[in-house]
Scaffold this motif. Structure first.
Motif, PDB file in Angstrom:
ATOM      1  N   ALA A  75      -2.646   6.982   6.698  1.00 36.50           N
ATOM      2  CA  ALA A  75      -1.700   8.275   6.853  1.00 36.50           C
ATOM      3  C   ALA A  75      -1.004   8.003   8.255  1.00 36.50           C
ATOM      4  O   ALA A  75      -0.321   8.256   8.365  1.00 36.50           O
ATOM      5  CB  ALA A  75      -1.980   9.550   6.153  1.00 36.50           C
ATOM      6  N   MET A  76      -1.890   8.280   9.356  1.00 36.88           N
ATOM      7  CA  MET A  76      -1.300   8.007  10.925  1.00 36.88           C
ATOM      8  C   MET A  76      -0.697   6.394  10.724  1.00 36.88           C
ATOM      9  O   MET A  76       0.499   6.679  11.874  1.00 36.88           O
ATOM     10  CB  MET A  76      -2.399   7.526  12.104  1.00 36.88           C
ATOM     11  CG  MET A  76      -2.802   8.848  12.033  1.00 36.88           C
ATOM     12  SD  MET A  76      -2.033   9.575  12.883  1.00 36.88           S
ATOM     13  CE  MET A  76      -1.782  11.426  12.762  1.00 36.88           C
ATOM     14  N   ARG A  77      -0.587   5.440  10.256  1.00 35.73           N
ATOM     15  CA  ARG A  77      -0.249   4.087   9.911  1.00 35.73           C
ATOM     16  C   ARG A  77       1.195   4.924   9.668  1.00 35.73           C
ATOM     17  O   ARG A  77       2.465   3.991  10.345  1.00 35.73           O
ATOM     18  CB  ARG A  77      -0.308   3.277   9.730  1.00 35.73           C
ATOM     19  CG  ARG A  77      -0.851   2.494   9.957  1.00 35.73           C
ATOM     20  CD  ARG A  77      -0.850   0.691   9.827  1.00 35.73           C
ATOM     21  NE  ARG A  77      -1.194   0.026   8.360  1.00 35.73           N
ATOM     22  CZ  ARG A  77      -2.231   0.243   7.110  1.00 35.73           C
ATOM     23  NH1 ARG A  77      -3.471   1.271   7.656  1.00 35.73           N
ATOM     24  NH2 ARG A  77      -2.501   0.305   6.015  1.00 35.73           N
ATOM     25  N   ARG A  78       0.852   5.357   8.572  1.00 35.98           N
ATOM     26  CA  ARG A  78       2.693   5.244   8.211  1.00 35.98           C
ATOM     27  C   ARG A  78       3.288   6.693   8.839  1.00 35.98           C
ATOM     28  O   ARG A  78       4.478   6.773   9.006  1.00 35.98           O
ATOM     29  CB  ARG A  78       2.432   5.846   6.802  1.00 35.98           C
ATOM     30  CG  ARG A  78       2.259   4.852   5.656  1.00 35.98           C
ATOM     31  CD  ARG A  78       2.994   3.830   5.001  1.00 35.98           C
ATOM     32  NE  ARG A  78       3.267   2.511   6.256  1.00 35.98           N
ATOM     33  CZ  ARG A  78       1.771   2.101   6.177  1.00 35.98           C
ATOM     34  NH1 ARG A  78       1.366   1.479   4.552  1.00 35.98           N
ATOM     35  NH2 ARG A  78       2.380   0.637   6.839  1.00 35.98           N
ATOM     36  N   LEU A  79       2.634   7.331   9.248  1.00 41.27           N
ATOM     37  CA  LEU A  79       3.244   8.125  10.478  1.00 41.27           C
ATOM     38  C   LEU A  79       4.059   7.849  11.067  1.00 41.27           C
ATOM     39  O   LEU A  79       5.284   7.808  12.233  1.00 41.27           O
ATOM     40  CB  LEU A  79       2.625   9.551  11.258  1.00 41.27           C
ATOM     41  CG  LEU A  79       2.921  10.895  11.904  1.00 41.27           C
ATOM     42  CD1 LEU A  79       4.110  11.442  11.173  1.00 41.27           C
ATOM     43  CD2 LEU A  79       2.169  11.508  12.496  1.00 41.27           C
ATOM     44  N   TYR A  80       3.475   6.412  11.948  1.00 43.04           N
ATOM     45  CA  TYR A  80       3.969   5.913  13.114  1.00 43.04           C
ATOM     46  C   TYR A  80       5.214   5.187  12.594  1.00 43.04           C
ATOM     47  O   TYR A  80       5.680   4.736  13.394  1.00 43.04           O
ATOM     48  CB  TYR A  80       2.740   4.493  13.223  1.00 43.04           C
ATOM     49  CG  TYR A  80       3.156   3.429  14.017  1.00 43.04           C
ATOM     50  CD1 TYR A  80       3.648   3.039  15.756  1.00 43.04           C
ATOM     51  CD2 TYR A  80       3.475   2.436  13.552  1.00 43.04           C
ATOM     52  CE1 TYR A  80       4.160   2.392  16.311  1.00 43.04           C
ATOM     53  CE2 TYR A  80       3.756   0.870  14.280  1.00 43.04           C
ATOM     54  CZ  TYR A  80       3.716   1.459  15.576  1.00 43.04           C
ATOM     55  OH  TYR A  80       5.179   0.587  16.391  1.00 43.04           O
ATOM     56  N   ASP A  81       5.233   4.087  11.936  1.00 43.38           N
ATOM     57  CA  ASP A  81       6.509   4.003  11.052  1.00 43.38           C
ATOM     58  C   ASP A  81       7.130   4.567  11.050  1.00 43.38           C
ATOM     59  O   ASP A  81       8.197   4.040  11.494  1.00 43.38           O
ATOM     60  CB  ASP A  81       5.736   3.348   9.565  1.00 43.38           C
ATOM     61  CG  ASP A  81       4.762   2.311   9.503  1.00 43.38           C
ATOM     62  OD1 ASP A  81       4.177   2.067  11.157  1.00 43.38           O
ATOM     63  OD2 ASP A  81       4.096   2.668   8.178  1.00 43.38           O
TER      64      ASP A  81
END
Ligand code: SF4
Ligand code: SF4
Lengths: 326, 424
Positions: A75-81
């Motif tokens: 989730a955090m990686r996708r939020l970063y994206d």
């Protein structure tokens, strides 16, 4: 703090002392739990509501939108994206975080710190020395101890608000006058006006919050000393990986033992497991933790939060029954 | 037992003979495997592609050996390089693929529900709920070691953690570092080497045997890659016979067979057959498929067929690494795994998909949003945008690859029909 040097952070593994040393003013982002649907356009609705709440709030705010992400979960990686795509003018960074707490994990994290320092130096032109990091680490450590001191006697919602204030929020907590059965709350992250309030109403007195926006952020020191930057970063990486872990880390045994110890030391009579929907780290963790607490004879109640927690009223009866049972 | 390659009639026969009576002890009996293998060699198994016979035989043999404990069994998630496990004399067992096979056999709900009973949430990926249910019920071969990479998703390190406790076996999590950092390759290679030593210990290999085994498996993997690249060239042709709905099953070969004779043979035969077989003989719209498909139903593809639309490329079944150096196995494997497009930020996945879309000249794309898969669904909107920028219309379809109860047939076909109409 000027808006230009404010940087949002999201995960307790963020190396705040390095950001401080680089002249940033890190403020934890909590998002707006009431707005999270507006993120649906960009992040699938079955993604962690905390991540979606942060995005929703940010999209409505004026910039700059500098942000520091940790690669702690999908989730955090996708939020970063999404953040990187939306706020292209801003400083948006993703730092890796190993799951291993062992030797390779430490090396990987130390390398990440080194890489980060290089990027920060390039960005701001400030030379980041061991001395600067150490001084920032000392200030962070003082703040951590100040929180623990000021949180003495604070329970439930007031305690969570205090923890959030120390992470960069602004509200002053109201001391809680409520009484109830002492319990430890464990999970990822909760909104102070949600589940935690209903726990109080149902007669639970939360004495320790093993939450990433609660006491877990303050449970361990990451302060290290040394004049040699390389060695300082190695030592810091080790300290970060020795911190009171969250459910994403590999060493479950240590995580559970620390929780059990906390239950005993706080005189808690049970554990409430309250986690945000769609957080895989916690979804997969529950059965193992349940088994462990059963072995220890510690009663456990599982609750689920959607961060906004409009449904808390419905949880009251379950919590009351649990409190009665313990 | 993988779904891949099994012919429909064979599946029916297997279902009638075994599936309804399947028990943990049955899958551990030699007799059962002898019958299954006999059936797979019988005339009932007439796969569409000769290559499928090779992969089916490989998986049956491997799965049998894993249940019968003929070599150390290593559970691995999708990105763990099979070359590493095969080269070290262990049997790689990919429980996520087993979940797809269970779904294809229509048995997933029972196991998913079992996992939910234990406390696993229905919001998690059903591949993992299904495999956990199977493991709890005793239907999966016991691992001697579990290896999970921190990519493509959070599910494997977490669910394997539970399984490790269940079987009292060691779990190793390998942290693939962020791509592009100076020490990423070396850090990953060191972790691969460490886990290799563990596997060599399990299978009793000395160091030189270990290096020989790895060199051999890397050679075979390189051969497979060579054929695969040529297969890809042929697939780019307008009239290629290999439909993506079938090619999607090759993910099991790409993930689980490389490093074996069967892996190289599979792609050699596929290439040969593609060269030999003529064209589909008709012009059709070309689609790219992203993420995986529902394994229990062909309904989506029937709709595509009706509209004369073909899947010409799929996200996970193409080559995305360079030939490896057999003399330097750990660095080579680290390069292969560490540069995978699912590692790191989404822009890497997006570039891979854009490249595929360009190379295969697609007219549109479908992203199948598997419920609970944060890594893929979480990036779907962004990918859609990237493709739209290049004029490629993209449909995001919500569904579930494993649990057919979550498959909203009506809703899916309405949205699909509308999308396909718009393509035309
Ligand atoms: S709550 Fe869970 S899913 Fe959300 S950011 Fe934290 S670890 Fe990730
Ligand atoms: S579908 Fe997604 S969440 Fe499930 S195993 Fe595959 S990558 Fe992981």
């Amino acid at each position: 703090m000027t808006p230009e040097n404010k940087i949002s952070w999201f995960c307790t593994y963020t190396p705040l002392e390095i950001l401080d040393a680089a002249g940033w003013h890190p403020v934890r982002h909590f998002g707006d739990p009431d707005l999270l649907e507006s993120a649906d356009e960009m992040l699938h609705p079955a993604i962690c509501p905390y991540a979606r709440a942060c995005l929703s709030q940010e999209l409505r705010q004026e910039g700059p939108h500098h942000a520091f992400f940790v690669n702690s979960c999908d989730a955090m990686r996708r939020l970063y994206d999404v953040w990187k795509e939306e706020f292209q003018q801003d400083f948006v960074y993703l730092m890796d975080l190993p799951r291993n707490e062992g030797v390779w994990g430490r090396k990987l994290l130390a390398e990440e710190f080194r890489h980060l320092i290089g990027v920060l130096e390039d960005h701001s032109g400030v030379k980041i020395t061991a001395q600067l990091i150490q001084a920032a680490g000392m200030a962070r450590e003082e703040a951590r101890l100040a929180y623990l001191e000021s949180a003495k006697g604070l329970k439930g919602r007031a305690r969570l608000e205090a923890a959030m204030r120390f992470q960069g929020g602004t509200e002053q907590p109201e001391p809680s006058s409520r009484k109830g059965r002492p319990v430890v709350l464990t999970g990822n992250l909760l909104n102070p006006t949600g589940i935690i309030t209903s726990l109080e109403q149902a007669g639970a007195m939360v004495v320790w919050m093993d939450l990433c926006n609660g006491d877990r952020s303050f449970a361990s020191s990451t302060y290290v000393e040394g004049d040699d930057l390389a060695r300082l970063l190695d030592a810091m990486a080790a300290r970060y990986l020795e911190k009171h872990p969250c459910a994403r880390m590999q060493d479950k045994g240590r995580h559970y033992q620390l929780l059990v110890d906390r239950v005993r030391s706080e005189g808690a009579q049970g554990v409430i497991y309250a986690s945000l929907k769609f957080c895989d780290s916690y979804l997969y963790d529950f059965p193992l933790l349940e088994e462990r607490l059963k072995q220890e004879g510690i009663p456990l109640l599982r609750l689920e939060s959607d961060y906004g927690d409009g449904h808390v009223g419905q949880l009251l009866t379950r919590v009351e029954a649990f409190i009665e049972m313990i | 037992m993988p779904e891949h390659g099994a012919h429909r009639e064979l599946k029916e026969e297997v279902k009638d003979r075994f599936l309804d009576k399947l028990s943990p002890s049955m899958v551990r009996s030699k007799l059962f495997w002898a019958s299954v293998e006999r059936l797979s060699r019988s005339r009932l198994n007439r796969p569409q592609w000769k290559a499928d016979r090779v992969s089916l035989a490989h998986f049956l043999r491997n799965t049998r050996d894993a249940y019968l404990k003929r070599a150390p069994v290593v559970w691995t998630n999708l990105l763990v390089p099979s070359e590493l496990v095969i080269g070290l004399g262990c049997i790689p067992f990919y429980p996520e693929m087993a979940a797809a096979a269970v779904a294809a056999a229509g048995l997933a709900p029972r196991f998913i529900d079992r996992a939910i009973e234990i406390g696993f949430s229905s919001d998690g990926c059903s591949y993992h709920r299904c495999l956990l249910g199977c493991a709890i019920e005793g239907f999966l071969p016991e691992p001697d070691l579990l290896i999970s990479l921190n990519y493509p998703c959070d599910s494997a390190p977490l669910s394997f953690g539970y399984a490790a406790g269940l079987f009292n076996a060691e779990q190793v999590i390998i942290d693939i570092p962020m791509p592009g950092r100076p020490s990423s390759r070396a850090l990953l290679a060191a972790q691969l080497e460490e886990v290799a030593m563990k596997m060599a210990g399990l299978s009793g290999l000395k160091e030189e045997e270990m290096m020989r085994g790895l060199a051999e498996s890397i050679e075979l993997s390189n051969q497979a890659l060579g054929y695969l690249c040529k297969v890809e060239e042929l697939r780019k042709r307008d009239d290629c016979m290999l439909d993506g709905k079938d090619a999607m099953g090759n993910i099991s070969v790409l993930s689980g067979c490389l490093g074996s004779q069967a892996g190289a043979e599979f792609y050699r035969l596929l290439l040969h057959e593609l060269e030999e077989r003529g064209s589909v003989g008709e012009d059709s719209k070309r689609l790219m498929w992203m993420h995986l498909k529902p394994w229990y139903s062909q309904a989506i593809f029937d709709v595509l067929d009706r509209h004369g639309v073909r899947v010409v490329c799929e996200e996970y079944t193409h080559s995305c690494w360079e030939a490896m150096d057999a003399g330097d196995p750990f660095n080579s494997l680290a390069a292969k795994v560490g540069n995978h497009f699912l590692v790191g930020p989404l822009e890497r996945r997006a570039s891979h998909l854009v490249r595929l879309a360009d190379n295969y000249r697609v007219d549109g794309a479908i992203h199948y949003n598997h419920w609970g898969c944060r890594q893929s669904c979480g990036g779907a909107v962004h990918i859609k945008r990237e493709l739209r920028r290049r004029g490629i219309p993209t449909l995001l379809l919500d569904g579930d690859c494993v649990d057919h109860r979550e498959y909203q047939e009506g809703q899916i076909s309405t949205r699909l029909e509308a999308f396909l109409e718009s393509l035309n």
